[in-house]
Design a protein around this motif. Structure first.
Motif, PDB file in Angstrom:
ATOM      1  N   SER A 273       8.595 -22.403 -14.134  1.00  0.00           N
ATOM      2  CA  SER A 273       7.666 -21.523 -14.853  1.00  0.00           C
ATOM      3  C   SER A 273       6.322 -21.401 -14.137  1.00  0.00           C
ATOM      4  O   SER A 273       5.620 -20.406 -14.298  1.00  0.00           O
ATOM      5  CB  SER A 273       7.455 -22.041 -16.278  1.00  0.00           C
ATOM      6  OG  SER A 273       6.962 -23.376 -16.246  1.00  0.00           O
ATOM      7  N   TRP A 274       5.952 -22.419 -13.365  1.00  0.00           N
ATOM      8  CA  TRP A 274       4.668 -22.390 -12.676  1.00  0.00           C
ATOM      9  C   TRP A 274       4.744 -21.723 -11.303  1.00  0.00           C
ATOM     10  O   TRP A 274       3.749 -21.644 -10.586  1.00  0.00           O
ATOM     11  CB  TRP A 274       4.125 -23.807 -12.509  1.00  0.00           C
ATOM     12  CG  TRP A 274       5.145 -24.806 -12.025  1.00  0.00           C
ATOM     13  CD1 TRP A 274       5.895 -25.635 -12.789  1.00  0.00           C
ATOM     14  CD2 TRP A 274       5.531 -25.061 -10.664  1.00  0.00           C
ATOM     15  NE1 TRP A 274       6.729 -26.413 -11.999  1.00  0.00           N
ATOM     16  CE2 TRP A 274       6.508 -26.078 -10.703  1.00  0.00           C
ATOM     17  CE3 TRP A 274       5.127 -24.549  -9.432  1.00  0.00           C
ATOM     18  CZ2 TRP A 274       7.115 -26.570  -9.548  1.00  0.00           C
ATOM     19  CZ3 TRP A 274       5.727 -25.029  -8.279  1.00  0.00           C
ATOM     20  CH2 TRP A 274       6.713 -26.038  -8.351  1.00  0.00           C
ATOM     21  N   ALA A 275       5.922 -21.222 -10.920  1.00  0.00           N
ATOM     22  CA  ALA A 275       6.070 -20.567  -9.620  1.00  0.00           C
ATOM     23  C   ALA A 275       5.333 -19.235  -9.607  1.00  0.00           C
ATOM     24  O   ALA A 275       5.240 -18.552 -10.637  1.00  0.00           O
ATOM     25  CB  ALA A 275       7.548 -20.352  -9.304  1.00  0.00           C
ATOM     26  N   PRO A 276       4.769 -18.825  -8.466  1.00  0.00           N
ATOM     27  CA  PRO A 276       4.070 -17.525  -8.398  1.00  0.00           C
ATOM     28  C   PRO A 276       5.055 -16.380  -8.592  1.00  0.00           C
ATOM     29  O   PRO A 276       6.258 -16.500  -8.309  1.00  0.00           O
ATOM     30  CB  PRO A 276       3.467 -17.527  -6.989  1.00  0.00           C
ATOM     31  CG  PRO A 276       4.289 -18.500  -6.212  1.00  0.00           C
ATOM     32  CD  PRO A 276       4.721 -19.561  -7.178  1.00  0.00           C
ATOM     33  N   ALA A 277       4.534 -15.256  -9.083  1.00  0.00           N
ATOM     34  CA  ALA A 277       5.375 -14.092  -9.348  1.00  0.00           C
ATOM     35  C   ALA A 277       5.904 -13.505  -8.037  1.00  0.00           C
ATOM     36  O   ALA A 277       5.268 -13.599  -6.983  1.00  0.00           O
ATOM     37  CB  ALA A 277       4.576 -13.031 -10.100  1.00  0.00           C
ATOM     38  N   LYS A 278       7.096 -12.913  -8.115  1.00  0.00           N
ATOM     39  CA  LYS A 278       7.710 -12.317  -6.935  1.00  0.00           C
ATOM     40  C   LYS A 278       6.957 -11.051  -6.523  1.00  0.00           C
ATOM     41  O   LYS A 278       6.436 -10.326  -7.359  1.00  0.00           O
ATOM     42  CB  LYS A 278       9.170 -11.967  -7.226  1.00  0.00           C
ATOM     43  CG  LYS A 278      10.075 -13.173  -7.342  1.00  0.00           C
ATOM     44  CD  LYS A 278      11.516 -12.720  -7.510  1.00  0.00           C
ATOM     45  CE  LYS A 278      12.440 -13.923  -7.563  1.00  0.00           C
ATOM     46  NZ  LYS A 278      13.866 -13.495  -7.719  1.00  0.00           N
ATOM     47  N   THR A 279       6.945 -10.816  -5.224  1.00  0.00           N
ATOM     48  CA  THR A 279       6.327  -9.596  -4.708  1.00  0.00           C
ATOM     49  C   THR A 279       7.229  -8.405  -4.989  1.00  0.00           C
ATOM     50  O   THR A 279       8.425  -8.442  -4.714  1.00  0.00           O
ATOM     51  CB  THR A 279       6.075  -9.737  -3.201  1.00  0.00           C
ATOM     52  OG1 THR A 279       5.363 -10.934  -2.932  1.00  0.00           O
ATOM     53  CG2 THR A 279       5.291  -8.541  -2.671  1.00  0.00           C
ATOM     54  N   GLN A 280       6.633  -7.341  -5.538  1.00  0.00           N
ATOM     55  CA  GLN A 280       7.412  -6.156  -5.870  1.00  0.00           C
ATOM     56  C   GLN A 280       7.739  -5.356  -4.602  1.00  0.00           C
ATOM     57  O   GLN A 280       6.959  -5.316  -3.653  1.00  0.00           O
ATOM     58  CB  GLN A 280       6.633  -5.258  -6.848  1.00  0.00           C
ATOM     59  CG  GLN A 280       6.357  -5.932  -8.187  1.00  0.00           C
ATOM     60  CD  GLN A 280       7.632  -6.180  -8.972  1.00  0.00           C
ATOM     61  OE1 GLN A 280       8.613  -5.432  -8.841  1.00  0.00           O
ATOM     62  NE2 GLN A 280       7.626  -7.229  -9.775  1.00  0.00           N
ATOM     63  N   LEU A 281       8.922  -4.714  -4.627  1.00  0.00           N
ATOM     64  CA  LEU A 281       9.321  -3.884  -3.504  1.00  0.00           C
ATOM     65  C   LEU A 281       8.511  -2.607  -3.468  1.00  0.00           C
ATOM     66  O   LEU A 281       8.229  -2.000  -4.513  1.00  0.00           O
ATOM     67  CB  LEU A 281      10.809  -3.538  -3.618  1.00  0.00           C
ATOM     68  CG  LEU A 281      11.802  -4.697  -3.461  1.00  0.00           C
ATOM     69  CD1 LEU A 281      13.205  -4.215  -3.729  1.00  0.00           C
ATOM     70  CD2 LEU A 281      11.725  -5.309  -2.083  1.00  0.00           C
ATOM     71  N   LEU A 282       8.121  -2.187  -2.269  1.00  0.00           N
ATOM     72  CA  LEU A 282       7.414  -0.913  -2.094  1.00  0.00           C
ATOM     73  C   LEU A 282       8.419   0.216  -2.157  1.00  0.00           C
ATOM     74  O   LEU A 282       9.476   0.176  -1.518  1.00  0.00           O
ATOM     75  CB  LEU A 282       6.676  -0.893  -0.755  1.00  0.00           C
ATOM     76  CG  LEU A 282       5.585  -1.980  -0.576  1.00  0.00           C
ATOM     77  CD1 LEU A 282       5.016  -1.896   0.832  1.00  0.00           C
ATOM     78  CD2 LEU A 282       4.493  -1.820  -1.604  1.00  0.00           C
ATOM     79  N   ARG A 283       8.097   1.262  -2.924  1.00  0.00           N
ATOM     80  CA  ARG A 283       9.017   2.393  -3.088  1.00  0.00           C
ATOM     81  C   ARG A 283       8.397   3.650  -2.532  1.00  0.00           C
ATOM     82  O   ARG A 283       7.216   3.811  -2.511  1.00  0.00           O
ATOM     83  CB  ARG A 283       9.370   2.587  -4.570  1.00  0.00           C
ATOM     84  CG  ARG A 283      10.108   1.371  -5.106  1.00  0.00           C
ATOM     85  CD  ARG A 283      10.479   1.560  -6.542  1.00  0.00           C
ATOM     86  NE  ARG A 283      11.131   0.336  -7.013  1.00  0.00           N
ATOM     87  CZ  ARG A 283      12.329   0.297  -7.531  1.00  0.00           C
ATOM     88  NH1 ARG A 283      13.019   1.381  -7.664  1.00  0.00           N
ATOM     89  NH2 ARG A 283      12.848  -0.842  -7.950  1.00  0.00           N
TER      90      ARG A 283
END
Length: 283
Positions: A273-283
């Motif tokens: 739960s404390w892991a950083p959020a995933k980077t979103q893919l560029l579209r």
């Protein structure tokens, strides 16, 4: 006297010509006369609605059929069952907050070490059950084997080798790894291990019936990797092939222990739960 007779003959000639014309019209092939008349012999109690009906309200076909005395068969949504792997992760491992950043000599690091020692009792019992079915299982060698499975599975994912990928990941993990990658190009590379992989959690529960055992082992892996994802036009969507990143992962490896031909496969990952959020893919 001659004039009335002439008029009578002209009238008869005209009548004869009109009758002949009507007979020819009736025998004309382009406009045939129907040889039979449709006769309604059976009444239809239920008429299905028209296809692609526009600008009209459609009635409920089930209600109409019920009013006509016709009962619809009940539809069941059945879900296929696969016994080669389980449907989830049993008693998932909870990674301690600040893992791979806290020193074992600090106060918080010592607290984490003591909690892990308390939780290791259930893992030791599960490892004993696993060794009863897999005599070659050892915690040290298995961590290295799990890392090899992880590297080979991700190489197959980058090369789209589906047949070999099925032998390295379970049926639960396969759609999670391949979802959304159809028109993308993946460039992944494993550089080095920052810490040796180790087994941190193990469970061996029964499923469906007693004695049907599934072994799940959680392996902690801290490594350096590169990842780059391109779209179908060759544009970079995520990551970089030249800039490596430190990645801390908790891999869950599973095997159906009762099956003598079963093998250890990648089943999933535990994201704290404390892991950083995933980077979103560029579209």
């Amino acid at each position: 006297m001659a004039m009335p007779m002439r008029r009578t003959l002209v009238a008869l000639h005209r009548a004869t010509c009109s009758s002949l014309k009507s007979g020819e019209a009736s025998l004309d092939v382009r406009h045939p006369v129907p040889l039979f008349l449709p006769v309604r012999t059976k009444k239809r109690y239920f008429i299905p609605p028209a296809v692609n009906l526009k600008e009209k309200k459609r009635g409920n076909p089930e209600a109409k059929a019920k009013a006509a005395g016709i009962v619809f068969r009940q539809e069941y949504t059945e879900r296929p069952i696969n016994i080669a792997c389980s449907a989830g992760i049993f008693d998932p491992y909870i990674p301690p907050e600040g893992d791979a950043r806290l020193s074992s000599l600090s106060k918080e690091g010592l607290k984490q070490r003591t909690e892990q020692m308390k939780q290791s009792a259930a893992s030791q019992l599960a490892i004993r059950k696993i060794k009863d079915h897999d005599s070659h299982f050892t915690s040290k060698n298995f961590a290295e084997q799990a890392q090899e499975i992880f590297i080979e599975a991700h190489n197959c994912l980058a090369l789209f080798d589906k047949q070999k990928l099925h032998s390295l990941v379970t049926e639960r993990c396969y759609p999670e790894m391949t979802r959304g990658n159809r028109y993308k190009t993946i460039r992944w590379r494993f550089i080095e291990s920052l810490e040796p992989p180790k087994v941190v959690h193990a469970r061996c529960p029964d499923m469906v019936s007693k004695g049907n055992l599934y072994g799940q082992v959680t392996v902690r892996m801290h490594s350096k990797q590169t990842l780059a994802i391109y779209d179908r036009f060759g544009r970079l969507m995520l990551g970089s092939e030249e800039q490596p990143k430190d990645v801390l992962e908790y891999l869950v490896i599973e095997r159906h222990l009762v099956n003598p031909y079963g093998r250890w496969r990648l089943h999933g990952k535990i994201v704290p739960s404390w892991a950083p959020a995933k980077t979103q893919l560029l579209r």
